[in-house]
Design a protein around this motif. Sequence first.
Motif, PDB file in Angstrom:
ATOM      1  N   ARG A  52       0.805  -1.209   0.000  1.00  0.00           N
ATOM      2  CA  ARG A  52       0.000   0.000   0.000  1.00  0.00           C
ATOM      3  C   ARG A  52       0.844   1.268   0.000  1.00  0.00           C
ATOM      4  O   ARG A  52       0.454   2.307  -0.515  1.00  0.00           O
ATOM      5  CB  ARG A  52      -0.921  -0.006   1.218  1.00  0.00           C
ATOM      6  N   GLN A  53       2.036   1.193   0.594  1.00  0.00           N
ATOM      7  CA  GLN A  53       2.917   2.358   0.651  1.00  0.00           C
ATOM      8  C   GLN A  53       3.798   2.489  -0.597  1.00  0.00           C
ATOM      9  O   GLN A  53       4.626   3.391  -0.681  1.00  0.00           O
ATOM     10  CB  GLN A  53       3.837   2.279   1.887  1.00  0.00           C
ATOM     11  N   GLY A  54       3.604   1.600  -1.550  1.00  0.00           N
ATOM     12  CA  GLY A  54       4.384   1.671  -2.777  1.00  0.00           C
ATOM     13  C   GLY A  54       5.737   1.003  -2.671  1.00  0.00           C
ATOM     14  O   GLY A  54       6.580   1.164  -3.558  1.00  0.00           O
ATOM     15  N   ARG A  55       5.956   0.236  -1.603  1.00  0.00           N
ATOM     16  CA  ARG A  55       7.221  -0.462  -1.441  1.00  0.00           C
ATOM     17  C   ARG A  55       7.184  -1.793  -2.177  1.00  0.00           C
ATOM     18  O   ARG A  55       6.181  -2.512  -2.127  1.00  0.00           O
ATOM     19  CB  ARG A  55       7.507  -0.703   0.039  1.00  0.00           C
ATOM     20  N   MET A  56       8.286  -2.124  -2.859  1.00  0.00           N
ATOM     21  CA  MET A  56       8.361  -3.413  -3.525  1.00  0.00           C
ATOM     22  C   MET A  56       8.563  -4.499  -2.483  1.00  0.00           C
ATOM     23  O   MET A  56       9.517  -4.466  -1.700  1.00  0.00           O
ATOM     24  CB  MET A  56       9.505  -3.440  -4.537  1.00  0.00           C
ATOM     25  N   VAL A  57       7.670  -5.483  -2.445  1.00  0.00           N
ATOM     26  CA  VAL A  57       7.764  -6.558  -1.464  1.00  0.00           C
ATOM     27  C   VAL A  57       8.080  -7.902  -2.113  1.00  0.00           C
ATOM     28  O   VAL A  57       8.364  -8.875  -1.415  1.00  0.00           O
ATOM     29  CB  VAL A  57       6.467  -6.664  -0.638  1.00  0.00           C
ATOM     30  N   ALA A  58       8.037  -7.954  -3.438  1.00  0.00           N
ATOM     31  CA  ALA A  58       8.413  -9.178  -4.146  1.00  0.00           C
ATOM     32  C   ALA A  58       8.805  -8.803  -5.571  1.00  0.00           C
ATOM     33  O   ALA A  58       8.243  -7.870  -6.152  1.00  0.00           O
ATOM     34  CB  ALA A  58       7.275 -10.184  -4.160  1.00  0.00           C
TER      35      ALA A  58
END
Length: 364
Positions: A52-58
């Motif tokens: 949701r915060q625009g962080r790449m998680v994968a």
Amino acid sequence: MPETTSLDRIHTQILWDRLLAVVEEQAQTLVRTAFSTTVREAGDLSAGVFDRQGRMVARARDFEEDLIVYDTAADSAVIREVAASETEAVFKALVMGTRDYVTKCGFSKAVIGLSGGIDSALTAAIAAHALGSDNVITVFMPSAYTSGDNFEDTRRLARNLGVGLETIPIDDIFREFLKDLVPASDNREPGIAEQNIQARIRGTILMAISNARGCLLLSTGNKSELAVGYCTLYGDMSGGLAVISDVPKTMVYDLAHFINRDQIVIPARIISKAPSAELKPDQRDDDDLPPYALLDPILKGYIEDDLSISELVEMGFDRQLVSEIVAKVNRNEYKRYQAAPGLKVTSKAFGYGRRYPIAQGYLP
């Protein structure tokens, strides 16, 4: 001149552009967004998942098939390694594109003409990575104008790559052509006709090998040469795929150094020698063209950035030089129209990416 865009900025911009498009439609309900790509979508670089915060998680690997599973409940992250530089990304894209094109066209092997120069050396290295060394045939076709260094350099390159090398001299064939087609050539330096005959002899030999052995001919011209017409129709332009036709000459050198990063694959002399077509005595590319370090920025500005002659002059380039280069680009559209399809690695490649009429009256 404009600052070169880094790979990280390209990565971020592409992914954010796609993310924002989704956010605009699902702003109220968006929790996580996943992007998937097919391998052919080289411009997308890799597939990924953002929170949701625009962080790449994968993130999946780039330029190859990969599968990642992201568990939203466990919030586990899988971040695969991708290209660490723009040069590495271009190399991986060229390898992937060559492999896909050759195999999907029904071939398993490729043939390449080696000259002792950096363009054919780079093309051979890409092909060996893409198809495997056992599936690459290289052919060296020397003439009276071929330097002694190129005999040794081609042998060393083929040995380093583990590819087969065949040597077929063209002098006897060339003399037969001259005897019947250009009888006045005996007493003068080879002109355009004689130089192009040599290139077309080599193209004919390579196409004969392609037909006889069922392998695809890869042409070796770079974007800088193709842009200004420094190439021969039915000669060095012959082939089923133009592997580096969207690679400017200055990037060719960057890719060669990248290939040599851990060990010498492309002999150092191939990289350091002055570029030459070797179609007449003591010939060098800079006899007919400005240095590539000067030519490539002008070509990029005109072809990729759509800058006018006046805008290029405002950037500090000489007006006469810019006008001459632009005229060559415009005049040689007919050659590019007949070129083999190429692999796109810049913002604008010739062909579908740059539609210009072959014959026109609105440009000088």
